[in-house]
Scaffold this motif. Structure first.
Motif, PDB file in Angstrom:
ATOM      1  N   ASP A 128       0.918  -1.371  -0.250  1.00  0.00           N
ATOM      2  CA  ASP A 128       0.015  -0.221   0.054  1.00  0.00           C
ATOM      3  C   ASP A 128       0.327   1.007  -0.003  1.00  0.00           C
ATOM      4  O   ASP A 128       0.542   2.385  -1.030  1.00  0.00           O
ATOM      5  CB  ASP A 128      -0.722  -0.337   1.586  1.00  0.00           C
ATOM      6  CG  ASP A 128      -1.864  -0.658   0.824  1.00  0.00           C
ATOM      7  OD1 ASP A 128      -1.864  -1.101   0.040  1.00  0.00           O
ATOM      8  OD2 ASP A 128      -3.028  -0.640   2.009  1.00  0.00           O
ATOM      9  N   ASN A 129       2.184   1.567   0.917  1.00  0.00           N
ATOM     10  CA  ASN A 129       3.367   2.156   0.543  1.00  0.00           C
ATOM     11  C   ASN A 129       2.931   2.448  -0.972  1.00  0.00           C
ATOM     12  O   ASN A 129       3.328   3.750  -1.035  1.00  0.00           O
ATOM     13  CB  ASN A 129       3.874   1.932   1.661  1.00  0.00           C
ATOM     14  CG  ASN A 129       4.350   3.700   2.006  1.00  0.00           C
ATOM     15  OD1 ASN A 129       4.276   4.087   2.460  1.00  0.00           O
ATOM     16  ND2 ASN A 129       5.926   3.232   1.952  1.00  0.00           N
ATOM     17  N   ARG A 131       2.047   1.722  -3.485  1.00  0.00           N
ATOM     18  CA  ARG A 131       1.197   2.472  -4.317  1.00  0.00           C
ATOM     19  C   ARG A 131       1.085   3.806  -4.282  1.00  0.00           C
ATOM     20  O   ARG A 131       0.709   4.562  -5.143  1.00  0.00           O
ATOM     21  CB  ARG A 131      -0.307   1.546  -4.239  1.00  0.00           C
ATOM     22  CG  ARG A 131      -0.249  -0.214  -5.161  1.00  0.00           C
ATOM     23  CD  ARG A 131      -1.710  -0.499  -4.308  1.00  0.00           C
ATOM     24  NE  ARG A 131      -0.951  -1.882  -5.118  1.00  0.00           N
ATOM     25  CZ  ARG A 131      -1.441  -3.091  -4.319  1.00  0.00           C
ATOM     26  NH1 ARG A 131      -2.524  -3.346  -3.773  1.00  0.00           N
ATOM     27  NH2 ARG A 131      -1.466  -4.034  -5.567  1.00  0.00           N
ATOM     28  N   THR A 132       0.676   3.993  -2.519  1.00  0.00           N
ATOM     29  CA  THR A 132       0.318   5.454  -2.152  1.00  0.00           C
ATOM     30  C   THR A 132       1.705   6.439  -2.558  1.00  0.00           C
ATOM     31  O   THR A 132       1.455   7.812  -3.486  1.00  0.00           O
ATOM     32  CB  THR A 132       0.479   5.623  -0.632  1.00  0.00           C
ATOM     33  OG1 THR A 132      -0.553   4.577  -0.540  1.00  0.00           O
ATOM     34  CG2 THR A 132       0.088   6.801  -0.735  1.00  0.00           C
ATOM     35  N   PHE A 156      -3.774   0.870  -7.672  1.00  0.00           N
ATOM     36  CA  PHE A 156      -5.565   0.526  -6.581  1.00  0.00           C
ATOM     37  C   PHE A 156      -6.888   0.182  -7.657  1.00  0.00           C
ATOM     38  O   PHE A 156      -6.599   0.389  -8.508  1.00  0.00           O
ATOM     39  CB  PHE A 156      -5.521   2.342  -5.805  1.00  0.00           C
ATOM     40  CG  PHE A 156      -4.696   2.791  -4.795  1.00  0.00           C
ATOM     41  CD1 PHE A 156      -4.506   2.038  -3.271  1.00  0.00           C
ATOM     42  CD2 PHE A 156      -3.686   3.775  -5.563  1.00  0.00           C
ATOM     43  CE1 PHE A 156      -4.083   2.487  -2.600  1.00  0.00           C
ATOM     44  CE2 PHE A 156      -2.722   4.027  -4.418  1.00  0.00           C
ATOM     45  CZ  PHE A 156      -2.568   3.576  -3.226  1.00  0.00           C
ATOM     46  N   THR A 161     -10.251   4.023  -2.063  1.00  0.00           N
ATOM     47  CA  THR A 161      -8.550   3.394  -1.754  1.00  0.00           C
ATOM     48  C   THR A 161      -7.974   4.713  -1.609  1.00  0.00           C
ATOM     49  O   THR A 161      -7.316   4.678  -0.619  1.00  0.00           O
ATOM     50  CB  THR A 161      -8.403   1.843  -2.030  1.00  0.00           C
ATOM     51  OG1 THR A 161      -9.823   0.821  -2.066  1.00  0.00           O
ATOM     52  CG2 THR A 161      -7.392   1.005  -2.186  1.00  0.00           C
ATOM     53  N   LEU A 162      -7.348   5.416  -3.145  1.00  0.00           N
ATOM     54  CA  LEU A 162      -6.608   5.905  -3.328  1.00  0.00           C
ATOM     55  C   LEU A 162      -6.539   7.076  -2.407  1.00  0.00           C
ATOM     56  O   LEU A 162      -6.378   7.632  -1.214  1.00  0.00           O
ATOM     57  CB  LEU A 162      -6.745   6.388  -4.746  1.00  0.00           C
ATOM     58  CG  LEU A 162      -5.629   7.656  -4.939  1.00  0.00           C
ATOM     59  CD1 LEU A 162      -4.038   7.427  -4.294  1.00  0.00           C
ATOM     60  CD2 LEU A 162      -6.421   8.255  -6.351  1.00  0.00           C
ATOM     61  N   ARG A 165      -5.945   6.297   1.416  1.00  0.00           N
ATOM     62  CA  ARG A 165      -3.792   6.062   1.209  1.00  0.00           C
ATOM     63  C   ARG A 165      -3.123   7.304   1.615  1.00  0.00           C
ATOM     64  O   ARG A 165      -2.912   7.655   2.616  1.00  0.00           O
ATOM     65  CB  ARG A 165      -4.128   5.042   0.261  1.00  0.00           C
ATOM     66  CG  ARG A 165      -4.181   4.163   0.457  1.00  0.00           C
ATOM     67  CD  ARG A 165      -4.209   2.488   1.909  1.00  0.00           C
ATOM     68  NE  ARG A 165      -4.562   1.824   1.833  1.00  0.00           N
ATOM     69  CZ  ARG A 165      -5.380   0.469   2.343  1.00  0.00           C
ATOM     70  NH1 ARG A 165      -5.985   2.381   3.287  1.00  0.00           N
ATOM     71  NH2 ARG A 165      -5.767   0.073   2.346  1.00  0.00           N
ATOM     72  N   VAL A 166      -4.194   8.323   0.163  1.00  0.00           N
ATOM     73  CA  VAL A 166      -3.155   9.795   0.279  1.00  0.00           C
ATOM     74  C   VAL A 166      -3.878  10.569   1.439  1.00  0.00           C
ATOM     75  O   VAL A 166      -3.096  11.523   2.257  1.00  0.00           O
ATOM     76  CB  VAL A 166      -3.089  10.251  -1.392  1.00  0.00           C
ATOM     77  CG1 VAL A 166      -2.843  12.050  -1.060  1.00  0.00           C
ATOM     78  CG2 VAL A 166      -3.692   9.394  -2.222  1.00  0.00           C
ATOM     79  N   ALA A 169      -1.823   9.570   3.922  1.00  0.00           N
ATOM     80  CA  ALA A 169      -0.265   9.140   4.759  1.00  0.00           C
ATOM     81  C   ALA A 169       0.163  10.770   4.260  1.00  0.00           C
ATOM     82  O   ALA A 169       0.467  10.877   5.243  1.00  0.00           O
ATOM     83  CB  ALA A 169       0.137   8.797   2.481  1.00  0.00           C
ATOM     84  N   PRO A 174      -6.120  13.979  -3.011  1.00  0.00           N
ATOM     85  CA  PRO A 174      -5.513  13.676  -3.989  1.00  0.00           C
ATOM     86  C   PRO A 174      -5.570  15.103  -5.089  1.00  0.00           C
ATOM     87  O   PRO A 174      -4.243  15.816  -5.462  1.00  0.00           O
ATOM     88  CB  PRO A 174      -5.719  12.372  -5.011  1.00  0.00           C
ATOM     89  CG  PRO A 174      -6.145  11.722  -4.092  1.00  0.00           C
ATOM     90  CD  PRO A 174      -6.665  12.367  -2.203  1.00  0.00           C
TER      91      PRO A 174
END
Length: 185
Positions: A128-129, A131-132, A156, A161-162, A165-166, A169, A174
Motif C-alpha cells: 500500500d505504501n 502504491r501511495t 489501487f 482506496t486511493l 491512502r493519500v 499518508a 489527491p
C-alpha cells in the motif's frame, strides 16, 4: 465430322480422367496437409509444455535460492529489486501471496520479516505504501491524469482506496495535493 466428334469425345474422356486423377491428388494432398497440421500443432504443444517446464524448473531453482536467504537484509534487498524496480505493486491483484511467490519464499517467512525488520508491519502495508508513493508521484508528474487514472496506474482497486491512502499518508486528498502542487508551479 464424325472423326472430329470422336476425337472430341476422346479428349473429353481424357480430360475427365485427368480431372478425376487431380481430384484424387487433391484429396491426398489435403489429407497430407491435415496430417502435417496435426503434427505441427503437436510440436507447438510440446514446445509450449517444454517452455512451461523450463520456467517451473528455473522458478523452483530461484525459490530454493531465495528460501535459503536467512539474512533479512538480503531478502529486503531482493524485495526492493524485484518489487520496486519492476513495479509489481501496480497490479491491483499483487498481494502478500503474489509477493511471496515472486520472491520464492513462504508467506510466513515474508510476514515474519516485515513484522520484525521494517517500519511496515505487514507486507500489505508495504505494498500500500509503494502504491501511495507511486500515486503521489503520478499526481505531481502528470497533472492531466484524472484521479481514476492515477488510482489505476498506481495499482489501487478503486478511487476511494486511493483517496483514503493519500489522506492517511499526507493529510489531504489527491485533489487537494494536486492543487497544492500546481499552485506552487
Amino acid at each position: 465430322m464424325n472423326k472430329e466428334l470422336e476425337q472430341l469425345r476422346t479428349e473429353n474422356a481424357n480430360l475427365r480422367a485427368e480431372i478425376e486423377r487431380l481430384k484424387d491428388e487433391l484429396i491426398r494432398l489435403v489429407g497430407r496437409n491435415l496430417d502435417l497440421t496435426e503434427r505441427l500443432e503437436e510440436d507447438v504443444e510440446l514446445r509450449r509444455r517444454a517452455e512451461v517446464a523450463r520456467e517451473i524448473f528455473e522458478g523452483n531453482i530461484e525459490r530454493q535460492r531465495n528460501a535459503d536467504l536467512k539474512d533479512d537484509g538480503q531478502l529486503m534487498a531482493l524485495i526492493e529489486i524485484r518489487v520496486e524496480e519492476e513495479r509489481a505493486y501496480s497490479n491491483p491483484d499483487f498481494d502478500t501471496k503474489a509477493l511471496a511467490e515472486l520472491l520464492g519464499v513462504s508467506k510466513e517467512r515474508l510476514t515474519a520479516l516485515f513484522r520484525h525488520q521494517t517500519i511496515h508491519h505487514t507486507p500489505e502495508a508495504y505494498i500500500d505504501n509503494l502504491r501511495t508513493l507511486h500515486a503521489l508521484r503520478l499526481l505531481r508528474e502528470h497533472p492531466n491524469y484524472t484521479i481514476a487514472v492515477v488510482a489505476e496506474e498506481a495499482g489501487f482497486n478503486n478511487v476511494r482506496t486511493l483517496q483514503r491512502r493519500v489522506q492517511d499518508a499526507i493529510g489531504m486528498t489527491p485533489v487537494e495535493y494536486r492543487l497544492m502542487i500546481t499552485r506552487d508551479l
